[in-house]
Design a protein around this motif. Structure first.
Motif, PDB file in Angstrom:
ATOM      1  N   GLN A 139       0.836  -1.186   0.000  1.00 42.42           N
ATOM      2  CA  GLN A 139       0.000   0.000   0.000  1.00 42.42           C
ATOM      3  C   GLN A 139       0.876   1.243   0.000  1.00 42.42           C
ATOM      4  OE1 GLN A 139      -2.172   0.137   3.709  1.00 42.42           O
ATOM      5  NE2 GLN A 139      -0.344   0.500   4.927  1.00 42.42           N
ATOM      6  N   TYR A 140       0.250   2.386  -0.241  1.00 45.60           N
ATOM      7  CA  TYR A 140       0.917   3.665  -0.037  1.00 45.60           C
ATOM      8  C   TYR A 140       0.553   4.179   1.346  1.00 45.60           C
ATOM      9  CZ  TYR A 140       1.921   3.919  -5.048  1.00 45.60           C
ATOM     10  OH  TYR A 140       2.389   3.667  -6.313  1.00 45.60           O
ATOM     11  N   ARG A 141       1.496   4.807   1.998  1.00 44.67           N
ATOM     12  CA  ARG A 141       1.215   5.458   3.270  1.00 44.67           C
ATOM     13  C   ARG A 141       1.845   6.843   3.252  1.00 44.67           C
ATOM     14  NH1 ARG A 141       5.773   5.935   6.135  1.00 44.67           N
ATOM     15  NH2 ARG A 141       7.381   4.333   5.999  1.00 44.67           N
ATOM     16  N   ARG A 142       1.373   7.695   4.144  1.00 45.63           N
ATOM     17  CA  ARG A 142       1.900   9.055   4.221  1.00 45.63           C
ATOM     18  C   ARG A 142       3.341   9.038   4.720  1.00 45.63           C
ATOM     19  NH1 ARG A 142      -2.582  12.691   4.940  1.00 45.63           N
ATOM     20  NH2 ARG A 142      -1.199  14.309   5.750  1.00 45.63           N
ATOM     21  N   PHE A 143       4.160   9.904   4.162  1.00 45.88           N
ATOM     22  CA  PHE A 143       5.557  10.059   4.573  1.00 45.88           C
ATOM     23  C   PHE A 143       5.615  10.573   6.006  1.00 45.88           C
ATOM     24  CE2 PHE A 143       9.307  12.899   4.849  1.00 45.88           C
ATOM     25  CZ  PHE A 143      10.318  11.993   4.543  1.00 45.88           C
ATOM     26  N   VAL A 144       6.494   9.979   6.839  1.00 43.70           N
ATOM     27  CA  VAL A 144       6.652  10.370   8.230  1.00 43.70           C
ATOM     28  C   VAL A 144       7.869  11.274   8.370  1.00 43.70           C
ATOM     29  CG1 VAL A 144       7.061   9.541  10.584  1.00 43.70           C
ATOM     30  CG2 VAL A 144       5.614   8.218   9.031  1.00 43.70           C
ATOM     31  N   SER A 145       7.692  12.389   9.039  1.00 43.01           N
ATOM     32  CA  SER A 145       8.800  13.316   9.259  1.00 43.01           C
ATOM     33  C   SER A 145       9.975  12.593   9.896  1.00 43.01           C
ATOM     34  CB  SER A 145       8.340  14.470  10.165  1.00 43.01           C
ATOM     35  OG  SER A 145       9.421  15.315  10.464  1.00 43.01           O
ATOM     36  N   GLY A 146      11.153  12.773   9.327  1.00 42.88           N
ATOM     37  CA  GLY A 146      12.346  12.113   9.860  1.00 42.88           C
ATOM     38  C   GLY A 146      12.806  10.949   9.009  1.00 42.88           C
TER      39      GLY A 146
ATOM     40  N   ASP B 233       7.801   8.099  -2.751  1.00 42.42           N
ATOM     41  CA  ASP B 233       7.399   7.704  -4.100  1.00 42.42           C
ATOM     42  C   ASP B 233       6.911   8.976  -4.797  1.00 42.42           C
ATOM     43  OD1 ASP B 233       5.505   6.869  -6.283  1.00 42.42           O
ATOM     44  OD2 ASP B 233       6.168   4.884  -5.633  1.00 42.42           O
ATOM     45  N   TRP B 234       7.798   9.580  -5.576  1.00 40.65           N
ATOM     46  CA  TRP B 234       7.509  10.893  -6.140  1.00 40.65           C
ATOM     47  C   TRP B 234       6.398  10.849  -7.180  1.00 40.65           C
ATOM     48  CZ3 TRP B 234       9.212  14.576  -3.274  1.00 40.65           C
ATOM     49  CH2 TRP B 234      10.388  14.388  -2.524  1.00 40.65           C
TER      50      TRP B 234
ATOM     51  N   LEU C 161       3.161  13.839   0.625  1.00 41.15           N
ATOM     52  CA  LEU C 161       4.207  12.914   0.222  1.00 41.15           C
ATOM     53  C   LEU C 161       3.822  11.501   0.652  1.00 41.15           C
ATOM     54  CD1 LEU C 161       7.415  14.936   1.212  1.00 41.15           C
ATOM     55  CD2 LEU C 161       6.340  14.736  -1.038  1.00 41.15           C
ATOM     56  N   TYR C 162       4.097  10.525  -0.217  1.00 36.63           N
ATOM     57  CA  TYR C 162       3.729   9.147   0.072  1.00 36.63           C
ATOM     58  C   TYR C 162       4.935   8.224  -0.056  1.00 36.63           C
ATOM     59  CZ  TYR C 162      -1.179  10.529  -0.143  1.00 36.63           C
ATOM     60  OH  TYR C 162      -2.379  11.134   0.095  1.00 36.63           O
ATOM     61  N   VAL C 163       4.885   7.140   0.712  1.00 35.19           N
ATOM     62  CA  VAL C 163       5.910   6.102   0.662  1.00 35.19           C
ATOM     63  C   VAL C 163       5.247   4.825   0.169  1.00 35.19           C
ATOM     64  CG1 VAL C 163       7.449   4.648   2.048  1.00 35.19           C
ATOM     65  CG2 VAL C 163       7.312   7.104   2.494  1.00 35.19           C
ATOM     66  N   ARG C 164       5.922   4.128  -0.723  1.00 31.88           N
ATOM     67  CA  ARG C 164       5.399   2.869  -1.250  1.00 31.88           C
ATOM     68  C   ARG C 164       5.830   1.747  -0.304  1.00 31.88           C
ATOM     69  NH1 ARG C 164       4.112   0.958  -6.522  1.00 31.88           N
ATOM     70  NH2 ARG C 164       4.536  -1.263  -6.817  1.00 31.88           N
ATOM     71  N   GLU C 165       4.877   1.148   0.384  1.00 35.23           N
ATOM     72  CA  GLU C 165       5.192   0.084   1.342  1.00 35.23           C
ATOM     73  C   GLU C 165       5.163  -1.277   0.666  1.00 35.23           C
ATOM     74  OE1 GLU C 165       2.578   0.250   4.720  1.00 35.23           O
ATOM     75  OE2 GLU C 165       4.122   1.258   5.899  1.00 35.23           O
TER      76      GLU C 165
END
Length: 314
Positions: free
Chosen positions: A61-68, A75-76, A85-89
């Protein structure tokens, strides 16, 4: 008269002391409890949380980017379609993660006369010990805004070092972030923040479907208000001073307001299926750890996620 230690010094001392005490506390728990939880989690998660595909070969899934987090995790292409901003998990990355957040704000340094631990020390001891137990049970543990989820056996060292080198402001509530729907969150603090701020925090943390627990850690004096005569009360974070001419006359109203505040928190958490509990530092740290660890019974929610369940306050 010697000068009182500043908050930074108090926090360093608390982190170092909690490091040592949490290890012995975690080691003292019966291994049968840990093994039982590992077996239960394996069975209940089924296909959801235990399909370990190495470092993650299948998209989850995609999840929201976590600060840090490292910027290379973003995943631009997906992020370009939204304002976030999202991260591809990948599959393994989305496995069961527990976010632990101990309140390290100024108010947590309070300890009344005769108290063995300050609220800060107690929160850190239990946080570190719980992290060690969870990692030993195969879970990943992170600290919002401070440490990305890890399954490292040196998780206490990582958490302690992250806190000792943290230069950010010590907020009373965890930073805004969106955990995955499979995540659990445990927040330990005194929760004397205004209710609108607590509601906003809960709304943000639960927006993805994640579940969790709030544990209010308080000093015995904050429960019973054992003051009389002329007393000056100093709010540690704002520096505001309130003077009571006859403090004993405030006790009844104080206790009623604390009870009302807790009921509001309990009502908000109940709406979301979250747990709210209280813990006084005069009680055993092991009692709270057993309560949290034993209460984190993993079950599938309607959406395939997980839920924290527990029976009573610690």
């Amino acid at each position: 008269m010697a000068a009182a230690p500043d908050h930074a010094t108090q926090e360093i001392t608390a982190v170092r002391r909690a490091d040592g005490e949490s290890r012995s506390l975690a080691a003292s728990l019966p291994r049968l409890v840990l093994e039982a939880r590992r077996i239960a989690a394996t069975v209940i998660h089924g296909l959801h949380g235990r399909r370990r595909a190495g470092h993650g070969e299948s998209f989850w899934q995609y999840r929201r980017f976590v600060s840090g987090e490292p910027s290379q995790n973003v995943d631009w292409r997906r992020s370009a379609r939204d304002d976030h901003l999202y991260v591809r998990e990948q599959e393994w990355e989305a496995a069961h993660t527990v976010w632990l957040w101990p309140d390290r704000s100024l108010s947590m340094a309070f300890a009344s006369k005769g108290s063995r631990d300050s609220k800060l020390e107690r929160a850190l001891i239990v946080t570190f010990a719980l992290a060690e137990l969870l990692v030993a049970g195969g879970e990943r543990v992170g600290v919002p805004g401070l440490m990305n989820p890890t399954s490292s056996r040196s998780v206490i060292d990582k958490m302690a070092q992250a806190m000792l080198h943290d230069t950010s402001n010590r907020a009373s509530l965890p930073p805004s972030f969106v955990p995955s729907a499979l995540a659990e969150i445990v927040v330990l603090g005194d929760f004397w923040s205004p209710m609108p701020e607590i509601r906003e925090m809960l709304a943000g943390l639960s927006s993805s479907g994640a579940h969790g627990a709030l544990v209010q850690v308080v000093d015995p004096a904050e429960e019973s208000f054992p003051y009389s005569g002329r007393v000056e009360f100093v709010e540690p974070e704002s520096g505001n001073v309130i003077t009571a001419g006859r403090a004993q006359t405030w006790a009844e109203d104080y206790v009623a307001r604390v009870a009302a505040h807790r009921e509001e928190i309990r009502a908000e958490t109940a709406k979301l299926g979250w747990l709210f509990s209280t813990h006084t530092t005069s009680r055993s740290a092991a009692e709270l750890l057993l309560f949290l660890h034993g209460g984190m019974m993993v079950s599938k929610s309607a959406g395939g996620g997980i839920m924290v369940k527990a029976g009573r306050s610690a």
